[in-house]
Every structure is written in structure tokens, then in C-alpha cells.
Design a protein around this motif. Structure first.
Motif, PDB file in Angstrom:
ATOM      1  N   ALA A 292       0.945   2.224   3.753  1.00 15.87           N
ATOM      2  CA  ALA A 292       1.838   1.095   3.565  1.00 15.87           C
ATOM      3  C   ALA A 292       1.465  -0.053   2.768  1.00 15.87           C
ATOM      4  O   ALA A 292       0.144  -0.169   2.432  1.00 15.87           O
ATOM      5  CB  ALA A 292       2.056   0.504   5.064  1.00 15.87           C
ATOM      6  N   GLY A 293       2.662  -0.806   2.360  1.00 13.66           N
ATOM      7  CA  GLY A 293       2.311  -1.889   1.400  1.00 13.66           C
ATOM      8  C   GLY A 293       2.560  -3.077   2.015  1.00 13.66           C
ATOM      9  O   GLY A 293       3.873  -3.218   2.624  1.00 13.66           O
ATOM     10  N   LEU A 319      -2.424  -6.631   1.282  1.00 19.43           N
ATOM     11  CA  LEU A 319      -3.235  -6.574   0.086  1.00 19.43           C
ATOM     12  C   LEU A 319      -2.394  -6.693  -1.153  1.00 19.43           C
ATOM     13  O   LEU A 319      -2.962  -6.804  -2.376  1.00 19.43           O
ATOM     14  CB  LEU A 319      -3.870  -5.236  -0.037  1.00 19.43           C
ATOM     15  N   GLY A 320      -1.008  -6.857  -1.233  1.00 20.28           N
ATOM     16  CA  GLY A 320      -0.244  -6.738  -2.429  1.00 20.28           C
ATOM     17  C   GLY A 320       0.971  -5.591  -2.230  1.00 20.28           C
ATOM     18  O   GLY A 320       0.461  -4.658  -1.882  1.00 20.28           O
ATOM     19  N   TRP A 321       2.102  -5.893  -2.852  1.00 22.25           N
ATOM     20  CA  TRP A 321       3.034  -4.629  -3.125  1.00 22.25           C
ATOM     21  C   TRP A 321       2.355  -3.551  -3.906  1.00 22.25           C
ATOM     22  O   TRP A 321       1.829  -3.905  -5.072  1.00 22.25           O
ATOM     23  CB  TRP A 321       4.320  -5.356  -3.604  1.00 22.25           C
ATOM     24  N   ASP A 322       2.615  -2.390  -3.468  1.00 25.89           N
ATOM     25  CA  ASP A 322       2.067  -1.295  -3.969  1.00 25.89           C
ATOM     26  C   ASP A 322       0.377  -1.264  -4.091  1.00 25.89           C
ATOM     27  O   ASP A 322       0.000  -0.197  -4.552  1.00 25.89           O
ATOM     28  CB  ASP A 322       2.604  -1.060  -5.625  1.00 25.89           C
ATOM     29  N   GLU A 323      -0.222  -2.182  -3.316  1.00 24.66           N
ATOM     30  CA  GLU A 323      -1.693  -1.822  -3.004  1.00 24.66           C
ATOM     31  C   GLU A 323      -1.871  -1.404  -1.757  1.00 24.66           C
ATOM     32  O   GLU A 323      -1.986  -2.195  -0.624  1.00 24.66           O
ATOM     33  CB  GLU A 323      -2.261  -3.350  -3.297  1.00 24.66           C
ATOM     34  N   TRP A 324      -1.941  -0.129  -1.686  1.00 21.05           N
ATOM     35  CA  TRP A 324      -1.487   0.725  -0.451  1.00 21.05           C
ATOM     36  C   TRP A 324      -2.631   0.513   0.317  1.00 21.05           C
ATOM     37  O   TRP A 324      -3.965   0.599   0.083  1.00 21.05           O
ATOM     38  CB  TRP A 324      -1.299   2.025  -0.752  1.00 21.05           C
ATOM     39  N   VAL A 325      -2.306   0.281   1.886  1.00 25.44           N
ATOM     40  CA  VAL A 325      -3.406   0.278   2.852  1.00 25.44           C
ATOM     41  C   VAL A 325      -3.146   1.520   3.589  1.00 25.44           C
ATOM     42  O   VAL A 325      -1.800   1.768   3.940  1.00 25.44           O
ATOM     43  CB  VAL A 325      -3.542  -0.991   3.627  1.00 25.44           C
TER      44      VAL A 325
END
Length: 366
Positions: A292-293, A319-325
Motif C-alpha cells: 500500500a501507499g 511513507l509517501g505516495w508510491d513509497e510502498w509499505v
């Protein structure tokens, strides 16, 4: 998905542009990060380093480990990667061939004392056409030296990700076909080595430049490494695949960091959702991982329903958009078709894909 494909010659140059003389252990000292727990050494070339995508597969692999509560310590003499990678240490050297890694590997292993080693190496031998027929023997020598230097470590050895250049890929496939035999021969001698099939985890559509994976391709590598580490298949279900997934009052924007090139976004309204139809092989518990982002600056997530069950909140750190967790969720599925719906939860978050694994006892490798 907009992917930049370069000519095979330029791709080879990119992969080989850092020479061993310029990228030795002293070229980029590690930051002595230590998170305790099992010591894991990612060992290889620019693909392990994360060319095109800082951190490469190591970022998602760290997220899988964290999602399951494992306390691990990535080790090596080099260090880089994004904030979502909780430990930046590694032993990856862009442009290096098998023999060049072999010249230093025993010293690196003795210095770092890893419990587990993840080895993906040989791409530069193939794209440089450096005696490809002798590459399996060079790999055997490298593993032999590594396991002699760390006799109690488990070494997970993968074959190579695909290459877009047909001639290089033909060489790579011959090499890949020999890797399981190299591993089994060393295992028969009592070495703690294990084969990981990486080539089948990606296609050339997962490459950014014909050699190095996209962000989504690196994510697929991470899932395959994690599958080996937990000794359970990790099965990916993409948000954009109409065979089993659909969005309502939401959309599927393209992004190169997403696995498959698209994500489910704008699940922002009361009637918005991403819905999967998942076919389960047995009735019982599964471990689900949600990639997820979230760029909202606070924890956000979705309301998850499984079949006719009650909704439960699944939240993700920002963590930020497109900084996937990657968030781990335990779910109960029935044998056959199941409906999983991710509706709008607290604030906003996006979903790239979900993975499923069978829960079980963890290996000592993690």
C-alpha cells in the motif's frame, strides 16, 4: 505504464559501468547500521544494489520482514537505499562478474558474519559475454568459498532475472539451467545452500532498461526471496488484473513503481472499493500482505471485508505516495472462491497488490 527500453548495448554499459577498481569495499563504507536479530547479507551486483530504483528488492524484502515482526540486520560493507528500507547495509557491487565477487566474498563474509546470504549473481557475465559456458563453475567456486568462510550460514542462491536482449537471455537461460545442479552438488557435500527460482518471478515487462527491474519488478524479486525465507509460496494478486480484481468509484493509475505497472487509487468515497475474487486451495488461515501507499502524513487505510464477514480496519503508515509499505493481515478463507473488498477507511491510501502465504513456523534463516 511508461517504461524506458534502451538498446542492449547501452544496457550492458549501464550494468558494467562501475569497475571493480572503483567500487571496492572502501569505496562506500557502510554506516554500521545494526538492528540486531538475524544477520542477512544481500550479495550481488547492480540488481542487488538497486540500479534505477534505490534499494532494489531490499526495500520490499525489509517490509515483508517487518510486517511479520522479524528483527533482522542487513549486513555488508556498502549502504544505500530509501527511508522505507529499515537497514541499508548490503554487499552489492554494480558491474561485477562472478569471478570479481569471488575475489573478495570470503573476506566480506568473515567480516560481516551473516547468518543468511542472498546471492543473485551472473548477469554481468551474460551481458558481457564473459565465458558464459564457464559461469556455472565460477558460481560453484564462489559458493564454495563463501560457505567455507561461513560454514554455519545458509546461502540462498537464485538464478537470474530475465534479460531483454535475446542473445544475452539465451546465454542466461543456459546458465540458469545449470544453477540448481551447482546448488545440489554443494548441498550433497554438506554445504548449507538452497536454490531459489528467480527467473520465473519476472518477465521482460518488469525491466526498466532491458537488464535492471522496475520498482514493480524489484517487488516481485522481494516476494520470491521472502517466499524462500519463510518456506511458503507467496502468491501475488495484482489490483489491475480484470481476471480477478475490479474497482468501483476508484481508478487504476499507471506508476512504474507498482507491481504490474498500475495501482488502485482514489478509493476516496463512501461507495469506493477495490474488490478481489480469490481462489483458495483450502479452508483455513492465510497470511495476506497488502502493498500500500500512503502520503497523507498520518496512518490511513481501508475497511476490509472477507465474504460476508464484518469489516476490519487495515491501516498503513505514511511513507509517501508510491513509497510502498507492506502490511500483514491474517485472514480466514474458505476453499474455492472468496470475495475480499477494500473500501474507504480512515483518510486515504492506495493499493498496488496483495500477496498470500500459508502461515507456518519461520525458518532459522530469518
Amino acid at each position: 505504464m511508461h517504461v524506458r527500453h534502451l538498446a542492449a548495448g547501452l544496457a550492458a554499459l549501464l550494468c558494467a559501468i562501475v569497475t571493480p577498481a572503483a567500487a571496492g569495499p572502501a569505496a562506500q563504507a557502510a554506516q554500521d547500521e545494526s538492528n540486531g536479530g538475524v544477520r542477512i547479507m544481500p550479495l550481488g551486483d547492480s540488481i542487488t544494489d538497486g540500479f534505477n530504483v534505490p534499494g532494489g528488492y531490499r526495500s520490499d524484502l525489509w517490509q515483508y520482514l517487518a510486517a511479520d515482526g522479524h528483527r533482522d540486520d542487513f549486513v555488508g560493507s556498502r549502504s544505500n537505499g530509501p527511508a522505507r528500507l529499515g537497514d541499508h547495509d548490503h554487499e552489492a557491487h554494480p558491474g561485477w562478474r562472478i569471478d570479481e565477487i569471488d575475489a573478495h566474498a570470503a573476506d566480506w563474509v568473515r567480516a560481516a558474519s551473516p547468518r543468511t546470504i542472498l546471492l543473485h549473481i551472473g548477469t554481468n557475465d551474460m551481458i558481457q559475454n564473459h565465458d558464459p559456458a564457464g559461469a556455472p563453475a565460477r558460481l560453484a567456486a564462489l559458493i564454495d568459498h563463501v560457505t567455507a568462510a561461513a560454514p554455519n550460514a545458509d546461502v540462498l542462491v537464485s538464478d537470474l532475472v530475465p534479460l531483454a536482449d535475446p542473445a544475452a537471455e539465451e546465454r542466461a537461460q543456459r546458465f540458469d539451467a545449470a544453477v540448481p545442479g551447482v546448488v545440489s552438488a554443494l548441498a550433497a557435500r554438506g554445504r548449507h545452500v538452497h536454490f531459489v527460482p528467480m527467473h520465473s518471478a519476472l518477465t521482460t515487462a518488469d525491466l526498466a532498461d532491458g537488464v535492471h527491474p522496475t520498482g514493480g519488478g524489484y517487488s516481485k524479486m522481494a516476494a520470491r526471496w521472502y517466499s524462500a525465507l519463510i518456506s511458503s509460496p507467496v502468491t501475488r494478486w495484482e489490483a489491475e488484473n480484470p481476471a480477478y480484481a475490479a474497482v468501483h468509484h476508484a481508478d487504476l493509475p499507471a506508476t512504474p513503481t507498482a507491481s504490474g505497472g498500475r495501482k488502485a487509487g482514489h478509493i476516496d468515497y463512501a461507495d469506493s472499493y477495490l474488490q478481489y475474487t480469490i481462489d483458495a486451495p483450502y479452508t483455513g488461515g492465510y497470511r495476506m500482505y497488502v502493498r500500500a501507499g500512503n502520503g497523507m502524513g498520518t496512518r490511513c487505510g481501508h475497511l476490509l471485508t472477507v465474504d460476508d464477514g464484518p469489516a476490519t480496519a487495515v491501516s498503513h503508515p505514511s511513507l509517501g505516495w508510491d513509497e510502498w509499505v507492506i502490511t500483514g493481515v491474517d485472514v480466514q478463507l474458505r476453499r474455492g472462491a472468496n470475495t475480499l473488498r477494500f473500501a474507504k477507511g480512515e483518510c486515504h491510501a492506495e493499493i498496488d497488490a496483495i500477496d498470500f502465504a500459508t502461515p507456518g513456523a519461520p525458518t532459522p534463516w530469518i
